[in-house]
Design a protein around this motif. Structure first.
Motif, PDB file in Angstrom:
ATOM      1  N   LEU A  12       5.836   7.297  -0.253  1.00 32.60           N
ATOM      2  CA  LEU A  12       5.836   7.571   1.261  1.00 32.60           C
ATOM      3  C   LEU A  12       4.889   7.278   1.666  1.00 32.60           C
ATOM      4  O   LEU A  12       3.599   7.168   1.605  1.00 32.60           O
ATOM      5  CB  LEU A  12       5.352   9.263   0.902  1.00 32.60           C
ATOM      6  CG  LEU A  12       5.353  10.454   2.047  1.00 32.60           C
ATOM      7  CD1 LEU A  12       6.908  10.032   2.858  1.00 32.60           C
ATOM      8  CD2 LEU A  12       5.042  11.735   0.980  1.00 32.60           C
ATOM      9  N   ILE A  13       4.871   6.500   2.820  1.00 33.20           N
ATOM     10  CA  ILE A  13       4.178   6.806   4.498  1.00 33.20           C
ATOM     11  C   ILE A  13       4.221   7.723   4.942  1.00 33.20           C
ATOM     12  O   ILE A  13       4.647   8.234   6.190  1.00 33.20           O
ATOM     13  CB  ILE A  13       4.578   5.022   4.797  1.00 33.20           C
ATOM     14  CG1 ILE A  13       4.935   3.680   4.053  1.00 33.20           C
ATOM     15  CG2 ILE A  13       3.809   5.136   6.083  1.00 33.20           C
ATOM     16  CD1 ILE A  13       5.674   3.020   4.833  1.00 33.20           C
ATOM     17  N   ASP A  68       7.597   1.405  12.200  1.00 32.81           N
ATOM     18  CA  ASP A  68       6.110   0.860  13.112  1.00 32.81           C
ATOM     19  C   ASP A  68       5.775  -0.521  12.665  1.00 32.81           C
ATOM     20  O   ASP A  68       5.375  -1.014  11.733  1.00 32.81           O
ATOM     21  CB  ASP A  68       5.194   1.355  12.782  1.00 32.81           C
ATOM     22  CG  ASP A  68       4.030   1.566  13.507  1.00 32.81           C
ATOM     23  OD1 ASP A  68       4.446   1.415  14.109  1.00 32.81           O
ATOM     24  OD2 ASP A  68       3.852   2.301  13.087  1.00 32.81           O
ATOM     25  N   PRO A  69       5.958  -0.959  13.817  1.00 38.30           N
ATOM     26  CA  PRO A  69       5.520  -2.560  14.065  1.00 38.30           C
ATOM     27  C   PRO A  69       4.194  -3.138  13.485  1.00 38.30           C
ATOM     28  O   PRO A  69       3.769  -3.773  13.072  1.00 38.30           O
ATOM     29  CB  PRO A  69       5.391  -3.446  15.507  1.00 38.30           C
ATOM     30  CG  PRO A  69       6.813  -2.144  15.797  1.00 38.30           C
ATOM     31  CD  PRO A  69       6.374  -1.140  15.389  1.00 38.30           C
ATOM     32  N   ASN A  70       3.398  -1.792  13.224  1.00 39.35           N
ATOM     33  CA  ASN A  70       1.770  -2.266  13.074  1.00 39.35           C
ATOM     34  C   ASN A  70       1.861  -2.195  11.898  1.00 39.35           C
ATOM     35  O   ASN A  70       0.945  -2.712  11.599  1.00 39.35           O
ATOM     36  CB  ASN A  70       0.878  -0.661  13.905  1.00 39.35           C
ATOM     37  CG  ASN A  70       1.056  -0.768  15.076  1.00 39.35           C
ATOM     38  OD1 ASN A  70       1.065  -2.203  15.507  1.00 39.35           O
ATOM     39  ND2 ASN A  70       0.986   0.113  15.285  1.00 39.35           N
ATOM     40  N   LEU A  71       2.905  -1.613  11.015  1.00 39.74           N
ATOM     41  CA  LEU A  71       2.700  -1.476   9.335  1.00 39.74           C
ATOM     42  C   LEU A  71       3.008  -2.914   9.134  1.00 39.74           C
ATOM     43  O   LEU A  71       3.537  -3.360   7.533  1.00 39.74           O
ATOM     44  CB  LEU A  71       3.818  -0.565   8.858  1.00 39.74           C
ATOM     45  CG  LEU A  71       3.191   1.183   9.062  1.00 39.74           C
ATOM     46  CD1 LEU A  71       4.450   1.607   8.866  1.00 39.74           C
ATOM     47  CD2 LEU A  71       2.061   0.860   8.440  1.00 39.74           C
ATOM     48  N   GLN A  74       0.601  -3.618   3.354  1.00 39.19           N
ATOM     49  CA  GLN A  74      -0.051  -3.081   5.095  1.00 39.19           C
ATOM     50  C   GLN A  74      -0.587  -2.062   5.104  1.00 39.19           C
ATOM     51  O   GLN A  74      -1.148  -1.117   5.826  1.00 39.19           O
ATOM     52  CB  GLN A  74       1.038  -3.811   5.896  1.00 39.19           C
ATOM     53  CG  GLN A  74       0.361  -3.015   6.870  1.00 39.19           C
ATOM     54  CD  GLN A  74      -0.724  -4.382   7.428  1.00 39.19           C
ATOM     55  OE1 GLN A  74      -1.171  -5.262   6.304  1.00 39.19           O
ATOM     56  NE2 GLN A  74      -1.188  -4.762   8.356  1.00 39.19           N
ATOM     57  N   ALA A  75       0.985  -1.063   4.303  1.00 43.98           N
ATOM     58  CA  ALA A  75       0.486   0.379   4.459  1.00 43.98           C
ATOM     59  C   ALA A  75      -1.317   0.831   3.749  1.00 43.98           C
ATOM     60  O   ALA A  75      -1.529   1.366   4.048  1.00 43.98           O
ATOM     61  CB  ALA A  75       1.690   1.416   4.091  1.00 43.98           C
ATOM     62  N   ASN A  76      -1.061   0.581   2.905  1.00 42.65           N
ATOM     63  CA  ASN A  76      -1.783   0.437   1.153  1.00 42.65           C
ATOM     64  C   ASN A  76      -3.700   0.147   2.282  1.00 42.65           C
ATOM     65  O   ASN A  76      -4.130   0.899   2.285  1.00 42.65           O
ATOM     66  CB  ASN A  76      -1.824  -0.014   0.087  1.00 42.65           C
ATOM     67  CG  ASN A  76      -2.900   0.459  -1.193  1.00 42.65           C
ATOM     68  OD1 ASN A  76      -2.938   0.944  -1.422  1.00 42.65           O
ATOM     69  ND2 ASN A  76      -3.384  -1.069  -1.248  1.00 42.65           N
ATOM     70  N   LYS A  77      -3.279  -0.657   2.763  1.00 46.07           N
ATOM     71  CA  LYS A  77      -4.543  -1.547   3.467  1.00 46.07           C
ATOM     72  C   LYS A  77      -5.292  -0.458   4.576  1.00 46.07           C
ATOM     73  O   LYS A  77      -6.413  -0.088   4.638  1.00 46.07           O
ATOM     74  CB  LYS A  77      -4.305  -2.474   4.122  1.00 46.07           C
ATOM     75  CG  LYS A  77      -4.524  -4.073   3.112  1.00 46.07           C
ATOM     76  CD  LYS A  77      -4.256  -5.537   4.037  1.00 46.07           C
ATOM     77  CE  LYS A  77      -4.208  -6.415   2.596  1.00 46.07           C
ATOM     78  NZ  LYS A  77      -3.694  -7.470   4.357  1.00 46.07           N
ATOM     79  N   GLN A  78      -4.214   0.454   5.485  1.00 43.67           N
ATOM     80  CA  GLN A  78      -4.675   1.333   6.319  1.00 43.67           C
ATOM     81  C   GLN A  78      -4.959   2.810   5.780  1.00 43.67           C
ATOM     82  O   GLN A  78      -4.658   4.046   6.086  1.00 43.67           O
ATOM     83  CB  GLN A  78      -3.082   0.927   7.309  1.00 43.67           C
ATOM     84  CG  GLN A  78      -3.017   0.017   7.421  1.00 43.67           C
ATOM     85  CD  GLN A  78      -2.178   0.117   8.586  1.00 43.67           C
ATOM     86  OE1 GLN A  78      -1.757   1.353   9.181  1.00 43.67           O
ATOM     87  NE2 GLN A  78      -0.679  -0.898   9.959  1.00 43.67           N
TER      88      GLN A  78
END
Length: 288
Positions: A98-99, A175-178, A53-57
């Motif tokens: 690392l995000i 963070d729920p968005n992730l 999910q972090a990668n998509k963002q």
């Protein structure tokens, strides 16, 4: 990062790692209600989903990023000392990422899956020693199987069936968005937040581990002084789930005599020859 080699057929967490260093209470037998392999498998699934999910963002920073390399360099020094507290850690497939997010947060999932958020590095301007303190604290939660105990005490004895459905994200303060897309729901797992005793134990075991790795345990005092300076009216997530204050700093100071000799040994010097710890914030006085 790959797992360390291990030839031990049966491995487990230890109530006491060695005669030197810090001493902690015995681990709760309730944790045995939750299969460790099942919990670790669930954590791996969620960690993978968080990364995806972090990668998509565009928030998952690449291996070449200097801060990613710094985190992994510090982890490479700290992780070898983890097995003193939990022999199973030698089988974990350790990983650190690392995000890129403003959150002042970091975590280590069961099984050695670590993530930092860039906000904790940039906002607090962490030195390497202070990064090691954060990392050691989070690793200590995994080594002492606090998550496993929390799950057991909450009656969630089928970790794979139930944790996969409600998600580890809220428990970890992520963070729920992730994580919403990864877990299916943005669930609240406040019931699984670590107790004050867990936090104290993670502080102490973390200090023990990082001292052996050659990082100054006094940086823990500077870290919490920095945390206290950040946005007093609205504490960051990592601070709200990791209670700070004078009592916490006092507890760390009380145990410095147990870990400073380990640090001196790692630095191949005499205890009396160690200079005071100097953080990079002028308002924080040198710590002797």
């Amino acid at each position: 990062m790959t797992a360390l080699a291990c030839a031990t057929p049966a491995v487990e967490a230890k109530d006491e790692a060695s005669p030197d260093g810090v001493k902690v209470d015995k681990m709760s037998p309730l944790r045995n209600l939750v299969p460790e392999a099942e919990l670790e498998a669930t954590a791996l699934q969620q960690y993978t989903s968080i990364k995806q999910q972090a990668n998509k963002q565009g928030a998952l920073l690449p291996d070449s990023h200097p801060e990613v390399q710094r985190l992994r360099r510090i982890a490479a020094k700290v992780i070898p000392h983890a097995t003193r507290w939990n022999e199973r850690a030698a089988q974990w497939q350790w990983e650190i990422n690392l995000i890129d997010a403003k959150d002042i947060n970091a975590f280590c999932m069961p099984g050695g899956k670590i993530a930092f958020f860039s906000g904790i590095l940039s906002t607090l301007k962490l030195t390497d020693d202070e990064v090691a303190i954060v990392m050691g604290h989070e690793i200590a939660h995994a080594l002492r199987e606090h998550g496993r105990e929390r799950v057991a005490k909450s009656g969630l004895t089928s970790a794979g069936a139930k944790l996969a459905g409600i998600g580890l994200s809220a428990w970890l303060g992520i963070d729920p968005n992730l994580t919403t897309a990864a877990t299916g729901v943005g669930a609240n797992l406040a019931m699984l937040r670590f107790s004050r005793d867990d936090e104290t134990e993670a502080d102490l075991v973390g200090l023990d581990v990082v001292a052996r790795a050659g990082y100054d345990p006094r940086a823990g005092i500077a870290l919490w002084q920095k945390m206290g300076m950040v946005n007093n009216s609205a504490p960051p997530q990592w601070l709200s789930t990791h209670p700070a204050g004078k009592s916490r700093i006092a507890e760390m100071k009380k145990h410095l005599p147990s870990v400073m000799p380990l640090y001196a040994k790692a630095k191949a010097t005499r205890l009396a020859a160690l200079p005071p710890y100097q953080s990079n914030v002028k308002a924080i006085a040198p710590i002797k």
